[in-house]
Design a protein around this motif. Structure first.
Motif, PDB file in Angstrom:
ATOM      1  N   LEU A 298       0.851  -1.268   0.076  1.00 39.28           N
ATOM      2  CA  LEU A 298      -0.052  -0.020  -0.013  1.00 39.28           C
ATOM      3  C   LEU A 298       0.759   1.210   0.112  1.00 39.28           C
ATOM      4  O   LEU A 298       1.779   1.483   0.986  1.00 39.28           O
ATOM      5  N   VAL A 299       0.767   2.250  -1.089  1.00 38.67           N
ATOM      6  CA  VAL A 299       1.425   3.394  -1.099  1.00 38.67           C
ATOM      7  C   VAL A 299       0.585   4.665  -1.085  1.00 38.67           C
ATOM      8  O   VAL A 299       1.300   5.728  -0.872  1.00 38.67           O
ATOM      9  N   SER A 300      -0.557   4.644  -1.256  1.00 40.41           N
ATOM     10  CA  SER A 300      -1.557   5.803  -0.807  1.00 40.41           C
ATOM     11  C   SER A 300      -2.964   5.235  -1.014  1.00 40.41           C
ATOM     12  O   SER A 300      -3.351   4.197  -1.355  1.00 40.41           O
ATOM     13  N   SER A 301      -3.653   6.321  -0.236  1.00 39.47           N
ATOM     14  CA  SER A 301      -5.017   6.327  -0.011  1.00 39.47           C
ATOM     15  C   SER A 301      -5.848   7.159  -0.381  1.00 39.47           C
ATOM     16  O   SER A 301      -6.154   7.971   0.523  1.00 39.47           O
ATOM     17  N   PRO A 302      -6.089   7.593  -1.686  1.00 41.90           N
ATOM     18  CA  PRO A 302      -6.750   9.132  -2.165  1.00 41.90           C
ATOM     19  C   PRO A 302      -8.136   8.868  -1.790  1.00 41.90           C
ATOM     20  O   PRO A 302      -8.776   8.168  -1.693  1.00 41.90           O
ATOM     21  N   PRO A 303      -8.644  10.070  -1.216  1.00 45.76           N
ATOM     22  CA  PRO A 303     -10.160  10.173  -0.853  1.00 45.76           C
ATOM     23  C   PRO A 303     -10.875  11.096  -2.135  1.00 45.76           C
ATOM     24  O   PRO A 303     -10.513  12.317  -2.192  1.00 45.76           O
ATOM     25  N   PHE A 304     -11.733  10.343  -2.763  1.00 43.17           N
ATOM     26  CA  PHE A 304     -12.566  10.915  -3.942  1.00 43.17           C
ATOM     27  C   PHE A 304     -13.364  12.185  -3.513  1.00 43.17           C
ATOM     28  O   PHE A 304     -13.757  12.651  -4.450  1.00 43.17           O
ATOM     29  N   ALA A 305     -13.776  12.108  -2.149  1.00 45.45           N
ATOM     30  CA  ALA A 305     -14.697  13.110  -1.707  1.00 45.45           C
ATOM     31  C   ALA A 305     -14.267  14.595  -1.868  1.00 45.45           C
ATOM     32  O   ALA A 305     -14.647  15.693  -1.705  1.00 45.45           O
ATOM     33  N   THR A 306     -12.727  14.503  -2.063  1.00 49.87           N
ATOM     34  CA  THR A 306     -11.949  15.846  -2.083  1.00 49.87           C
ATOM     35  C   THR A 306     -11.983  16.583  -3.546  1.00 49.87           C
ATOM     36  O   THR A 306     -11.491  17.549  -3.788  1.00 49.87           O
ATOM     37  N   GLN A 307     -12.656  15.807  -4.493  1.00 53.63           N
ATOM     38  CA  GLN A 307     -12.535  16.330  -5.913  1.00 53.63           C
ATOM     39  C   GLN A 307     -13.563  17.874  -6.083  1.00 53.63           C
ATOM     40  O   GLN A 307     -14.223  17.865  -5.216  1.00 53.63           O
ATOM     41  N   TYR A 308     -12.879  18.674  -6.717  1.00 56.13           N
ATOM     42  CA  TYR A 308     -13.538  20.010  -6.868  1.00 56.13           C
ATOM     43  C   TYR A 308     -14.569  19.998  -7.694  1.00 56.13           C
ATOM     44  O   TYR A 308     -15.829  20.464  -7.600  1.00 56.13           O
ATOM     45  N   TRP A 309     -14.548  19.324  -8.896  1.00 57.18           N
ATOM     46  CA  TRP A 309     -15.577  19.185  -9.928  1.00 57.18           C
ATOM     47  C   TRP A 309     -16.295  17.711  -9.573  1.00 57.18           C
ATOM     48  O   TRP A 309     -15.659  16.987  -9.589  1.00 57.18           O
ATOM     49  N   THR A 310     -17.510  17.918  -9.470  1.00 57.72           N
ATOM     50  CA  THR A 310     -18.234  16.541  -9.718  1.00 57.72           C
ATOM     51  C   THR A 310     -19.012  15.876 -10.917  1.00 57.72           C
ATOM     52  O   THR A 310     -18.685  16.484 -11.701  1.00 57.72           O
ATOM     53  N   ALA A 311     -19.384  14.707 -10.911  1.00 57.87           N
ATOM     54  CA  ALA A 311     -19.340  13.926 -12.034  1.00 57.87           C
ATOM     55  C   ALA A 311     -20.703  14.778 -12.660  1.00 57.87           C
ATOM     56  O   ALA A 311     -20.608  14.728 -14.067  1.00 57.87           O
ATOM     57  N   PRO A 312     -21.750  14.993 -12.034  1.00 54.22           N
ATOM     58  CA  PRO A 312     -22.883  15.630 -12.837  1.00 54.22           C
ATOM     59  C   PRO A 312     -22.296  17.150 -13.662  1.00 54.22           C
ATOM     60  O   PRO A 312     -22.755  17.506 -14.766  1.00 54.22           O
ATOM     61  N   GLN A 313     -21.459  17.846 -12.954  1.00 51.90           N
ATOM     62  CA  GLN A 313     -20.817  18.961 -13.763  1.00 51.90           C
ATOM     63  C   GLN A 313     -20.040  18.661 -14.836  1.00 51.90           C
ATOM     64  O   GLN A 313     -19.823  19.285 -15.696  1.00 51.90           O
ATOM     65  N   GLN A 314     -19.016  17.564 -14.511  1.00 50.66           N
ATOM     66  CA  GLN A 314     -18.294  17.044 -15.759  1.00 50.66           C
ATOM     67  C   GLN A 314     -19.263  16.485 -16.821  1.00 50.66           C
ATOM     68  O   GLN A 314     -19.117  16.991 -18.090  1.00 50.66           O
ATOM     69  N   LEU A 315     -20.237  15.991 -16.635  1.00 51.50           N
ATOM     70  CA  LEU A 315     -21.377  15.427 -17.703  1.00 51.50           C
ATOM     71  C   LEU A 315     -21.834  16.766 -18.374  1.00 51.50           C
ATOM     72  O   LEU A 315     -21.930  16.787 -19.687  1.00 51.50           O
ATOM     73  N   ALA A 316     -22.416  17.743 -17.554  1.00 50.04           N
ATOM     74  CA  ALA A 316     -22.741  18.951 -18.044  1.00 50.04           C
ATOM     75  C   ALA A 316     -22.011  19.603 -19.015  1.00 50.04           C
ATOM     76  O   ALA A 316     -22.195  20.205 -20.251  1.00 50.04           O
ATOM     77  N   HIS A 317     -20.664  19.851 -18.825  1.00 55.88           N
ATOM     78  CA  HIS A 317     -19.552  20.517 -19.549  1.00 55.88           C
ATOM     79  C   HIS A 317     -19.264  19.766 -20.741  1.00 55.88           C
ATOM     80  O   HIS A 317     -19.071  20.359 -21.790  1.00 55.88           O
ATOM     81  N   LEU A 318     -19.104  18.388 -20.761  1.00 58.69           N
ATOM     82  CA  LEU A 318     -19.044  17.700 -21.723  1.00 58.69           C
ATOM     83  C   LEU A 318     -20.012  17.587 -22.864  1.00 58.69           C
ATOM     84  O   LEU A 318     -19.599  17.676 -24.154  1.00 58.69           O
ATOM     85  N   THR A 319     -21.210  18.013 -22.685  1.00 60.14           N
ATOM     86  CA  THR A 319     -22.229  18.192 -23.713  1.00 60.14           C
ATOM     87  C   THR A 319     -22.489  19.527 -23.943  1.00 60.14           C
ATOM     88  O   THR A 319     -23.653  19.861 -24.524  1.00 60.14           O
TER      89      THR A 319
END
Length: 403
Positions: A298-319
């Motif tokens: 084990l070399v790292s344990s990244p927490p996904f809750a710290t992401q600045y942009w969320t999946a719905p925002q990414q999808l909206a920007h994508l389209t």
């Protein structure tokens, strides 16, 4: 309750029920399966056995026909699965379709239509800036206004376990007078979370953040393999190309959004306030806990809750420009990195650009990947009653360049 014998701490309990493609015993025929405890339920056979109305969607060996169905069908399949596994009257009928997980070979669960990768961790972006520009570290001027991304290569999205051949290309260190050609010397990984599109959209009609769950079927883990030396030379002025397109690995099981209700958290505060099309009213931050292992350590344990942009925002920007979604589109979060040293989602950060080699428990040190190294990324999310929802693993071993 269930007629199955499930361990209390299984990551594949009845509150999960992810989907994937598998085969057994070297037989080439691929089936759709659902891991439950230590087994995989042959969903293709179970649906046929019970004459389920959705059985024809499960016969192609990939999830695309199910993905293309409506969210109503997705709910129906999930409800039937829970009925089958909780009502004793189905036990004798379905027990014969349970295969021990150790006997199955998993495959890429869906045919990938398009692949887009984002750059949405503020901690990762700041780390990268400081590594490359220590005297002028800052976010790109557009970073907090839009989710930055690049269009990847769908044809090199691979199933977990597929070996990764060290890529070749041009590289030019800052100290060199001219570029050279050869195998990448700075091969890296990026621990990411992927979102699989089910229902398509119409060209010219953007998808709003509120319609996220009407189009996205589920979530997987992603390793966006990266050749940092190729990337540094070719990204002048455009973005990643050969440094990324050689391999992207995904985990075998697609966890449906419905399994992640207890993992939903409020997204990070965003300043400045984004444009209207990027604003959200629902909480779609996800409290996912990732782990990166290098050669079993084990070399790292990244927490996904710290992401600045969320999946719905990414999808909206994508389209937002009118680009349409297709069934089987995959978009990934970008490297997941937290604020702490042991939460960094790439070797670039863990070794601080190669300047700070890190030590493994067996005494070896690494900056970037060596031939023969194996990387495994795993992840879990909170479920009801203190349970954990498992995503399985995305695994890949580095093979030497053929040239």
């Amino acid at each position: 309750m269930t007629w199955l014998e499930l361990a209390d701490d299984t990551p594949f309990g009845l509150d999960n029920l992810p989907y994937g493609a598998f085969s057994v015993g070297g037989v080439p025929e691929r089936r759709i399966g659902v891991p439950v405890g230590e087994h995989v339920l042959d969903l293709t056979a179970a649906a046929a056995e019970t004459a389920a109305a959705f059985a024809p969607l499960l016969t192609s060996g990939v999830l695309n026909p199910l993905l293309a169905a409506s969210p109503g069908t997705w709910r129906e399949v999930r409800e039937r699965l829970r009925d089958w596994l909780t009502e004793p009257r189905y036990a004798d009928q379905l027990r014969k379709h349970l295969v021990p997980q150790g006997e199955v070979t998993t495959h890429l669960a869906f045919e990938v239509a398009d692949y887009v990768d984002f750059y949405s961790s503020e901690h990762h972006a700041l780390n990268a800036s400081e590594i490359f520009r220590p005297d002028a570290a800052e976010l790109p001027p557009n970073w907090k206004h839009l989710p930055i991304g690049y269009h990847g290569r769908a044809g090199t999205v691979f199933a977990s376990g597929t070996p990764v051949v060290r890529p070749r290309g041009q590289r030019k260190p800052r100290s060199a007078d001219a570029p050279s050609f050869g195998p990448s010397r700075l091969l890296d990984i990026e621990a990411e979370v992927g979102f699989v599109v089910g229902a398509p959209s119409t060209v010219g009609t953007p998808v709003s953040t509120e319609d996220f769950a009407d189009h996205v079927f589920g979530v997987c883990l992603v390793n966006d393999w990266s050749a940092r030396d190729l990337q540094a030379w070719e990204s002048q002025p455009l973005g990643p190309f050969l440094a990324k397109s050689f391999a992207t690995s995904v985990s075998p099981w697609i966890v449906p959004l419905a399994a992640l209700d207890h993992a939903r958290v409020e997204g990070p505060k965003q300043d400045p306030e984004p444009f209207d099309y990027l604003r959200t009213t629902e909480n779609w931050g996800l409290d996912l806990a990732l782990e990166i292992r290098l050669n079993g350590h084990l070399v790292s344990s990244p927490p996904f809750a710290t992401q600045y942009w969320t999946a719905p925002q990414q999808l909206a920007h994508l389209t937002i420009n009118g680009a349409s979604l297709r069934t089987g589109d995959l978009y990934a979060s970008g490297t997941v990195t937290g604020p702490e040293r042991d939460q960094r989602g790439s070797l670039l950060e863990l070794s601080w650009g190669g300047r700070e080699p890190f030590e493994l428990p067996d005494g070896q040190t690494r900056t970037f990947l060596e031939d023969g190294d194996e990387v495994v990324i795993s992840g879990t999310a909170p479920g009801p009653g203190g349970a954990r929802i498992g995503f399985g693993e995305v695994r890949g071993k580095v093979l030497p360049s053929p040239g």
